[in-house]
Scaffold this active site. Structure first.
Site, PDB file in Angstrom:
ATOM      1  N   LEU A 158       0.857  -1.174   0.000  1.00  0.00           N
ATOM      2  CA  LEU A 158       0.000   0.000   0.000  1.00  0.00           C
ATOM      3  C   LEU A 158       0.898   1.230   0.000  1.00  0.00           C
ATOM      4  O   LEU A 158       1.962   1.228   0.621  1.00  0.00           O
ATOM      5  CB  LEU A 158      -0.905   0.038   1.243  1.00  0.00           C
ATOM      6  CG  LEU A 158      -1.991  -1.042   1.362  1.00  0.00           C
ATOM      7  CD1 LEU A 158      -2.745  -0.865   2.683  1.00  0.00           C
ATOM      8  CD2 LEU A 158      -2.957  -0.997   0.190  1.00  0.00           C
ATOM      9  N   ASP A 159       0.460   2.282  -0.686  1.00  0.00           N
ATOM     10  CA  ASP A 159       1.208   3.527  -0.654  1.00  0.00           C
ATOM     11  C   ASP A 159       1.346   4.026   0.780  1.00  0.00           C
ATOM     12  O   ASP A 159       0.513   3.706   1.645  1.00  0.00           O
ATOM     13  CB  ASP A 159       0.491   4.609  -1.476  1.00  0.00           C
ATOM     14  CG  ASP A 159       0.431   4.275  -2.954  1.00  0.00           C
ATOM     15  OD1 ASP A 159       1.235   3.450  -3.410  1.00  0.00           O
ATOM     16  OD2 ASP A 159      -0.441   4.844  -3.642  1.00  0.00           O
ATOM     17  N   LYS A 160       2.359   4.829   1.013  1.00  0.00           N
ATOM     18  CA  LYS A 160       2.617   5.350   2.355  1.00  0.00           C
ATOM     19  C   LYS A 160       1.370   5.990   2.967  1.00  0.00           C
ATOM     20  O   LYS A 160       1.042   5.761   4.136  1.00  0.00           O
ATOM     21  CB  LYS A 160       3.753   6.364   2.295  1.00  0.00           C
ATOM     22  CG  LYS A 160       4.054   7.047   3.625  1.00  0.00           C
ATOM     23  CD  LYS A 160       5.162   8.068   3.477  1.00  0.00           C
ATOM     24  CE  LYS A 160       5.424   8.804   4.786  1.00  0.00           C
ATOM     25  NZ  LYS A 160       6.465   9.852   4.652  1.00  0.00           N
ATOM     26  N   THR A 167      -1.796   5.615   2.035  1.00  0.00           N
ATOM     27  CA  THR A 167      -3.019   4.825   1.917  1.00  0.00           C
ATOM     28  C   THR A 167      -3.116   3.920   3.143  1.00  0.00           C
ATOM     29  O   THR A 167      -2.161   3.232   3.489  1.00  0.00           O
ATOM     30  CB  THR A 167      -3.005   3.964   0.642  1.00  0.00           C
ATOM     31  OG1 THR A 167      -2.959   4.819  -0.499  1.00  0.00           O
ATOM     32  CG2 THR A 167      -4.246   3.083   0.557  1.00  0.00           C
ATOM     33  N   ARG A 178      -5.229   5.927  -8.098  1.00  0.00           N
ATOM     34  CA  ARG A 178      -4.917   7.354  -8.208  1.00  0.00           C
ATOM     35  C   ARG A 178      -4.725   7.765  -9.671  1.00  0.00           C
ATOM     36  O   ARG A 178      -5.223   8.809 -10.102  1.00  0.00           O
ATOM     37  CB  ARG A 178      -3.665   7.661  -7.394  1.00  0.00           C
ATOM     38  CG  ARG A 178      -3.840   7.381  -5.899  1.00  0.00           C
ATOM     39  CD  ARG A 178      -2.509   7.272  -5.173  1.00  0.00           C
ATOM     40  NE  ARG A 178      -1.748   8.502  -5.250  1.00  0.00           N
ATOM     41  CZ  ARG A 178      -0.472   8.604  -4.908  1.00  0.00           C
ATOM     42  NH1 ARG A 178       0.206   7.525  -4.495  1.00  0.00           N
ATOM     43  NH2 ARG A 178       0.151   9.753  -4.993  1.00  0.00           N
TER      44      ARG A 178
END
Length: 332
Positions: free
Chosen positions: A152-154, A156, A252
């Site tokens: 997961l993105d930082k 998110t 995104r």
């Protein structure tokens, strides 16, 4: 070290790990650096490129560039240097709740602001550092990305799965790669999305103008995103998003592509919003997959407070705005 293609002369030192694998037909056309990153635990794409520069990777006995596109039956050989010592992975007790655990799997509810695994810019404060602290005996810990199945993105938040052993990691990884995992997110996007539900089928790759970003690019990797509207506001829409594929920044990028970027997304959105937003409004709230034991599992986690507060503020602000519009109409 020799193969049917002759002497490889790959760098070999004490504790070197030698890996050999054959390219499957469905992998045809993949970039080699990307493929290695997806196949080998603890090897990122940038690290794979460095291994190639150091002469540690051969295809059919020959050196190749990172951009090499693999062919079916290609034999890829890597000689990995000794893994980083587990002692260099600093144990850190971080506020990351464990939602599920068995002999094979850990499932975390990752808060925002935490990177999944160490990288040159993030040596500490990652999910891996937390795993090192709470489960120090895991056999995968000598790797920089121990048991990481997906990321997961930082910024998110939400559900993320970590395997506790290599057979479990391979079992789970295969499910993610063959798109048999149901992954659902809540995303607040700019503007009023007109369709109640829709599918975005648009390939994604590195942005040719900025390699730090991803973009919809002709000839990129297939990427499919489904969404349905959960709630509409005057200036935004809350979406329930399901992704079939798991490309970097997929939601995104796809939302920005259709003109409705994720609220708070500084990379792909960069728009002001009616209420303060602490981060990108993206939360991985649902997962359904099969455990290594063969048992199916469903997991959910509620919207965290910071994003719930954004919704509550938005509802209040738009009620005020709607009231002012009605009052203005009544006086005309």
């Amino acid at each position: 070290m020799t193969t049917d293609h002759g002497e490889l002369s790959l760098p070999i030192e004490r504790s070197t790990v030698r890996l050999v694998f054959t390219i499957a037909p469905e992998e045809q056309g993949e970039r080699l650096d990307r493929l290695i990153a997806s196949r080998v635990t603890g090897v990122s794409r940038s690290y794979a490129q460095r291994l190639m520069e150091e002469g540690r990777v051969r295809v059919n006995g020959q050196s190749v560039r990172p951009a090499y596109r693999v062919k079916p039956a290609d034999q890829v050989e890597l000689c990995l240097p000794p893994p980083e010592s587990p002692d260099e992975l600093t144990p850190e007790y971080l506020p990351i709740p464990v939602l599920y655990e068995d002999d094979d799997v850990l499932v975390f509810d990752k808060p925002p602001g935490i990177v999944t695994h160490p990288s040159p810019g993030h040596k500490r404060g990652t999910l891996v550092n937390a795993v090192r602290a709470i489960r120090p005996g895991l056999p995968l810990l000598p790797s920089i990305r121990p048991g990481i199945v997906h990321r997961l993105d930082k910024d998110t938040s939400g559900l993320i799965v970590v395997a506790k052993n290599e057979p479990a990691r391979l079992f789970l990884r295969e499910q993610w790669q063959t798109h048999r995992v149901v992954k659902r997110y809540l995303a607040l996007v700019h503007g009023v999305v007109p369709d109640d539900e829709a599918t975005i089928d648009a390939p994604i790759n590195r942005d040719p103008r900025d390699p730090k970003r991803m973009a919809v690019v002709a000839g990129g990797r297939p990427a499919i995103t489904h969404f349905r509207v959960a709630e509409r506001f005057l200036s935004a829409t809350l979406l329930d998003v399901t992704i079939e594929t798991g490309r970097t920044h997929q939601i995104r990028v796809h939302m920005a592509f259709i003109g409705h970027p994720v609220v708070g997304d500084e990379m792909y959105g960069r728009r002001t919003f009616i209420v303060p937003v602490p981060r990108q409004f993206l939360h991985a709230y649902y997962l359904r997959f099969t455990l290594p034991s063969g048992r199916p599992i469903e997991l959910q986690t509620p919207l965290p407070y910071d994003l719930l507060d954004v919704l509550n503020r938005l509802r209040a602000a738009e009620q005020v705005e709607e009231g002012e519009r009605r009052d203005g109409s009544a006086t005309r």
